[in-house]
Design a protein around this motif. Structure first.
Motif, PDB file in Angstrom:
ATOM      1  N   GLU A 273       0.851  -1.191   0.000  1.00 51.00           N
ATOM      2  CA  GLU A 273       0.000   0.000   0.000  1.00 51.00           C
ATOM      3  C   GLU A 273       0.885   1.239   0.000  1.00 51.00           C
ATOM      4  O   GLU A 273       1.784   1.375   0.829  1.00 51.00           O
ATOM      5  N   ASN A 274       0.618   2.154  -0.924  1.00 54.57           N
ATOM      6  CA  ASN A 274       1.414   3.372  -1.047  1.00 54.57           C
ATOM      7  C   ASN A 274       0.578   4.611  -0.754  1.00 54.57           C
ATOM      8  O   ASN A 274      -0.633   4.614  -0.979  1.00 54.57           O
ATOM      9  N   PRO A 275       1.216   5.671  -0.274  1.00 52.19           N
ATOM     10  CA  PRO A 275       0.508   6.948  -0.131  1.00 52.19           C
ATOM     11  C   PRO A 275       0.086   7.453  -1.509  1.00 52.19           C
ATOM     12  O   PRO A 275       0.735   7.153  -2.516  1.00 52.19           O
ATOM     13  N   SER A 276      -0.979   8.226  -1.575  1.00 51.79           N
ATOM     14  CA  SER A 276      -1.426   8.783  -2.854  1.00 51.79           C
ATOM     15  C   SER A 276      -0.443   9.833  -3.350  1.00 51.79           C
ATOM     16  O   SER A 276       0.379  10.361  -2.587  1.00 51.79           O
ATOM     17  N   VAL A 277      -0.533  10.139  -4.630  1.00 44.79           N
ATOM     18  CA  VAL A 277       0.311  11.177  -5.219  1.00 44.79           C
ATOM     19  C   VAL A 277       0.086  12.502  -4.498  1.00 44.79           C
ATOM     20  O   VAL A 277       1.047  13.216  -4.166  1.00 44.79           O
ATOM     21  N   GLU A 278      -1.162  12.827  -4.238  1.00 45.98           N
ATOM     22  CA  GLU A 278      -1.480  14.084  -3.550  1.00 45.98           C
ATOM     23  C   GLU A 278      -0.860  14.123  -2.156  1.00 45.98           C
ATOM     24  O   GLU A 278      -0.332  15.163  -1.724  1.00 45.98           O
ATOM     25  N   THR A 279      -0.911  13.000  -1.453  1.00 46.06           N
ATOM     26  CA  THR A 279      -0.340  12.932  -0.105  1.00 46.06           C
ATOM     27  C   THR A 279       1.171  13.105  -0.156  1.00 46.06           C
ATOM     28  O   THR A 279       1.760  13.789   0.687  1.00 46.06           O
ATOM     29  N   ILE A 280       1.818  12.504  -1.154  1.00 43.03           N
ATOM     30  CA  ILE A 280       3.275  12.624  -1.274  1.00 43.03           C
ATOM     31  C   ILE A 280       3.667  14.064  -1.600  1.00 43.03           C
ATOM     32  O   ILE A 280       4.660  14.586  -1.058  1.00 43.03           O
ATOM     33  N   ILE A 281       2.912  14.720  -2.462  1.00 43.07           N
ATOM     34  CA  ILE A 281       3.207  16.115  -2.793  1.00 43.07           C
ATOM     35  C   ILE A 281       3.068  16.994  -1.559  1.00 43.07           C
ATOM     36  O   ILE A 281       3.910  17.870  -1.295  1.00 43.07           O
ATOM     37  N   SER A 282       2.038  16.755  -0.779  1.00 43.09           N
ATOM     38  CA  SER A 282       1.861  17.509   0.462  1.00 43.09           C
ATOM     39  C   SER A 282       3.021  17.249   1.415  1.00 43.09           C
ATOM     40  O   SER A 282       3.544  18.172   2.059  1.00 43.09           O
ATOM     41  N   HIS A 283       3.442  15.981   1.485  1.00 41.42           N
ATOM     42  CA  HIS A 283       4.584  15.607   2.319  1.00 41.42           C
ATOM     43  C   HIS A 283       5.848  16.315   1.824  1.00 41.42           C
ATOM     44  O   HIS A 283       6.649  16.810   2.622  1.00 41.42           O
ATOM     45  N   MET A 284       6.040  16.360   0.504  1.00 40.73           N
ATOM     46  CA  MET A 284       7.210  17.025  -0.075  1.00 40.73           C
ATOM     47  C   MET A 284       7.259  18.495   0.313  1.00 40.73           C
ATOM     48  O   MET A 284       8.319  19.019   0.704  1.00 40.73           O
ATOM     49  N   GLU A 285       6.133  19.162   0.217  1.00 42.83           N
ATOM     50  CA  GLU A 285       6.079  20.586   0.547  1.00 42.83           C
ATOM     51  C   GLU A 285       6.415  20.827   2.012  1.00 42.83           C
ATOM     52  O   GLU A 285       7.176  21.756   2.345  1.00 42.83           O
ATOM     53  N   GLU A 286       5.882  19.985   2.888  1.00 43.93           N
ATOM     54  CA  GLU A 286       6.178  20.118   4.315  1.00 43.93           C
ATOM     55  C   GLU A 286       7.636  19.782   4.593  1.00 43.93           C
ATOM     56  O   GLU A 286       8.302  20.437   5.407  1.00 43.93           O
ATOM     57  N   TYR A 287       8.147  18.776   3.917  1.00 45.39           N
ATOM     58  CA  TYR A 287       9.548  18.357   4.066  1.00 45.39           C
ATOM     59  C   TYR A 287      10.486  19.511   3.695  1.00 45.39           C
ATOM     60  O   TYR A 287      11.460  19.789   4.406  1.00 45.39           O
ATOM     61  N   ARG A 288      10.194  20.199   2.615  1.00 52.21           N
ATOM     62  CA  ARG A 288      11.045  21.312   2.191  1.00 52.21           C
ATOM     63  C   ARG A 288      10.992  22.466   3.192  1.00 52.21           C
ATOM     64  O   ARG A 288      11.995  23.158   3.398  1.00 52.21           O
ATOM     65  N   ARG A 289       9.841  22.677   3.790  1.00 57.65           N
ATOM     66  CA  ARG A 289       9.737  23.739   4.812  1.00 57.65           C
ATOM     67  C   ARG A 289      10.542  23.385   6.057  1.00 57.65           C
ATOM     68  O   ARG A 289      11.228  24.239   6.635  1.00 57.65           O
ATOM     69  N   ARG A 290      10.454  22.129   6.464  1.00 56.32           N
ATOM     70  CA  ARG A 290      11.114  21.703   7.696  1.00 56.32           C
ATOM     71  C   ARG A 290      12.607  21.476   7.516  1.00 56.32           C
ATOM     72  O   ARG A 290      13.375  21.624   8.470  1.00 56.32           O
ATOM     73  N   HIS A 291      13.013  21.110   6.307  1.00 54.80           N
ATOM     74  CA  HIS A 291      14.420  20.748   6.078  1.00 54.80           C
ATOM     75  C   HIS A 291      14.945  21.448   4.832  1.00 54.80           C
ATOM     76  O   HIS A 291      15.286  20.792   3.830  1.00 54.80           O
ATOM     77  N   PRO A 292      15.045  22.759   4.854  1.00 57.16           N
ATOM     78  CA  PRO A 292      15.516  23.497   3.671  1.00 57.16           C
ATOM     79  C   PRO A 292      16.932  23.064   3.274  1.00 57.16           C
ATOM     80  O   PRO A 292      17.811  22.949   4.127  1.00 57.16           O
ATOM     81  N   GLY A 293      17.110  22.813   2.001  1.00 56.80           N
ATOM     82  CA  GLY A 293      18.427  22.423   1.496  1.00 56.80           C
ATOM     83  C   GLY A 293      18.688  20.931   1.523  1.00 56.80           C
ATOM     84  O   GLY A 293      19.662  20.455   0.927  1.00 56.80           O
ATOM     85  N   LYS A 294      17.833  20.177   2.212  1.00 56.93           N
ATOM     86  CA  LYS A 294      18.033  18.729   2.272  1.00 56.93           C
ATOM     87  C   LYS A 294      17.395  18.069   1.050  1.00 56.93           C
ATOM     88  O   LYS A 294      16.273  18.415   0.682  1.00 56.93           O
ATOM     89  N   PRO A 295      18.080  17.109   0.414  1.00 56.56           N
ATOM     90  CA  PRO A 295      17.508  16.492  -0.779  1.00 56.56           C
ATOM     91  C   PRO A 295      16.209  15.757  -0.475  1.00 56.56           C
ATOM     92  O   PRO A 295      16.060  15.146   0.584  1.00 56.56           O
ATOM     93  N   PHE A 296      15.289  15.813  -1.404  1.00 56.81           N
ATOM     94  CA  PHE A 296      14.071  15.011  -1.337  1.00 56.81           C
ATOM     95  C   PHE A 296      14.305  13.798  -2.226  1.00 56.81           C
ATOM     96  O   PHE A 296      14.828  13.923  -3.334  1.00 56.81           O
ATOM     97  N   CYS A 297      13.922  12.616  -1.743  1.00 55.60           N
ATOM     98  CA  CYS A 297      14.222  11.390  -2.493  1.00 55.60           C
ATOM     99  C   CYS A 297      12.969  10.550  -2.685  1.00 55.60           C
ATOM    100  O   CYS A 297      12.200  10.330  -1.745  1.00 55.60           O
ATOM    101  N   LEU A 298      12.817  10.061  -3.903  1.00 56.54           N
ATOM    102  CA  LEU A 298      11.692   9.215  -4.258  1.00 56.54           C
ATOM    103  C   LEU A 298      12.212   8.000  -5.008  1.00 56.54           C
ATOM    104  O   LEU A 298      13.076   8.120  -5.890  1.00 56.54           O
ATOM    105  N   SER A 299      11.705   6.818  -4.657  1.00 53.67           N
ATOM    106  CA  SER A 299      12.049   5.591  -5.358  1.00 53.67           C
ATOM    107  C   SER A 299      10.767   4.972  -5.901  1.00 53.67           C
ATOM    108  O   SER A 299       9.777   4.848  -5.178  1.00 53.67           O
ATOM    109  N   ILE A 300      10.766   4.591  -7.177  1.00 50.52           N
ATOM    110  CA  ILE A 300       9.588   3.983  -7.781  1.00 50.52           C
ATOM    111  C   ILE A 300       9.983   2.716  -8.530  1.00 50.52           C
ATOM    112  O   ILE A 300      11.082   2.616  -9.057  1.00 50.52           O
ATOM    113  N   ASP A 301       9.075   1.743  -8.543  1.00 54.40           N
ATOM    114  CA  ASP A 301       9.354   0.499  -9.269  1.00 54.40           C
ATOM    115  C   ASP A 301       8.283   0.206 -10.313  1.00 54.40           C
ATOM    116  O   ASP A 301       8.138  -0.933 -10.762  1.00 54.40           O
TER     117      ASP A 301
END
Length: 344
Positions: free
Chosen positions: A121-149
């Motif tokens: 079970e995976n998070p939805s695309v919308e949920t991941i985008i929301s997570h990405m936006e929050e991640y960038r706010r909390r950790h500026p300059g830190k790489p965001f990483c996504l793995s897909i198969d």
């Protein structure tokens, strides 16, 4: 760039410690990817590799990618489920999985990877985008990483928001490169700005030790990604450093296993295999095949610089053949050292 994928188990983490002690790691161009299968941050824990905080401290000199191991639990019906509570939890609950990754991101040396797997079970695309936006706010300059198969076009809305300091892993698993031509073309057509890394699992789970050669090079491990990733315009590649992508937790196999040793050779990009066909010997089978390895040392380690084979020499001189866990560690050490010393 090479990304060795390792689970946070004792034998695999010992390999990293050996490489670090020898000064081979950390090094430019190799970034480990740790899959967490067990977690224990209790102050009384004796196993440093189960502690997220201690993992963070271990990688103080360089960063490491980190994720929770997720898998299709149907593949492990013979496993003692009581031993994989964290794996079961992360594999079955997509949003809870993101919450756990948020906590990993708080450690300065750990770079969390959101892994999209077609069998969980995976998070939805919308949920991941929301997570990405929050991640960038909390950790500026830190790489965001996504793995897909799976089909990268399904995640184009995420990929187009990734920047050049981010990482996009495309994981073909055990699939052969030629079979992924369409998916690779789809990924290329998306023109991702993120740094792309091609992950794969060359040593297939379904191939048992008894199916390998008793002594010699094997074609059963397809390491072609090692030489092809740049031609496919990837920035790097990743694999399990000579191991299977397996759990090996109390699987009922009657207690028998064919003792085997896998030695990677960078010069031919293949593994030299030693396999004892007598499974009744179990771990003692390593003692039977060690003399063959001893005779091949001039070929496998002509300069005497391989850490894994140096340890083998020293222990064999004392009459010690090691055990299965010993050779898990040595397989990883040998593979990573070979790549560190022979970058493409």
């Amino acid at each position: 760039m090479y990304v060795p994928i390792l689970k946070n188990w004792d034998s695999e983490m010992k390999a990293l410690r050996m490489l670090k002690k020898a000064g081979i790691l950390p090094c430019e161009g190799i970034v480990p990817f740790i899959k967490i299968v067990e977690e224990d941050d209790a102050p009384t824990s004796r196993n440093w590799y189960k502690s997220i905080e201690k993992l963070n401290e271990f990688f103080a000199d360089k960063s490491a990618f980190v994720d929770y191991h997720r898998c299709n639990l149907e593949d492990y019906r013979q496993v003692d489920m009581g031993k994989i509570g964290r794996i079961r939890e992360m594999s079955a609950e997509g949003e809870h999985y993101l919450e756990a990754l948020n906590k990993l991101a708080d450690r300065e040396n750990l770079i969390p990877v959101i892994s999209i797997r077609s069998d969980v079970e995976n998070p939805s695309v919308e949920t991941i985008i929301s997570h990405m936006e929050e991640y960038r706010r909390r950790h500026p300059g830190k790489p965001f990483c996504l793995s897909i198969d799976t089909n990268p076009e399904n995640y184009s809305d995420i990929i187009e928001k990734m920047v050049e300091t981010d990482y996009l892993f495309f994981d073909i698993g055990e699939k052969a490169l030629p079979s992924q031509r369409i998916q690779l073309m789809r990924l290329k057509n998306l023109e991702p700005e993120a740094q792309t890394v091609l992950l794969n699992s060359p040593r297939k789970r379904a191939i048992k030790n008894k199916e390998y050669e008793t002594h010699g090079e094997t074609d059963l491990i397809d390491n072609s990604v090692r030489t092809e990733y740049q031609k496919l315009e990837f920035c790097g590649f990743g694999d399990f450093a000579g191991l299977r992508d397996d759990l090996k937790l109390n699987i009922k196999n009657g207690g028998f296993a064919n003792a085997s040793i896998f030695i990677y050779r960078n010069d031919i990009n293949k593994f030299h295999v030693y396999m004892n066909p007598d499974s009744s010997r179990k771990v003692m089978g390593l003692r039977d095949i060690s003399p063959l390895l001893q005779k091949d040392l001039p070929l496998l380690d002509p300069n005497g610089t391989c850490l894994a084979l140096r340890q083998f020499r020293e222990e064999w001189a004392k009459g010690n053949a090691g055990n299965f866990a010993t050779w898990v560690t040595r397989t990883v050490v040998r593979y990573i050292q070979q790549i560190a010393e022979n970058p493409h």
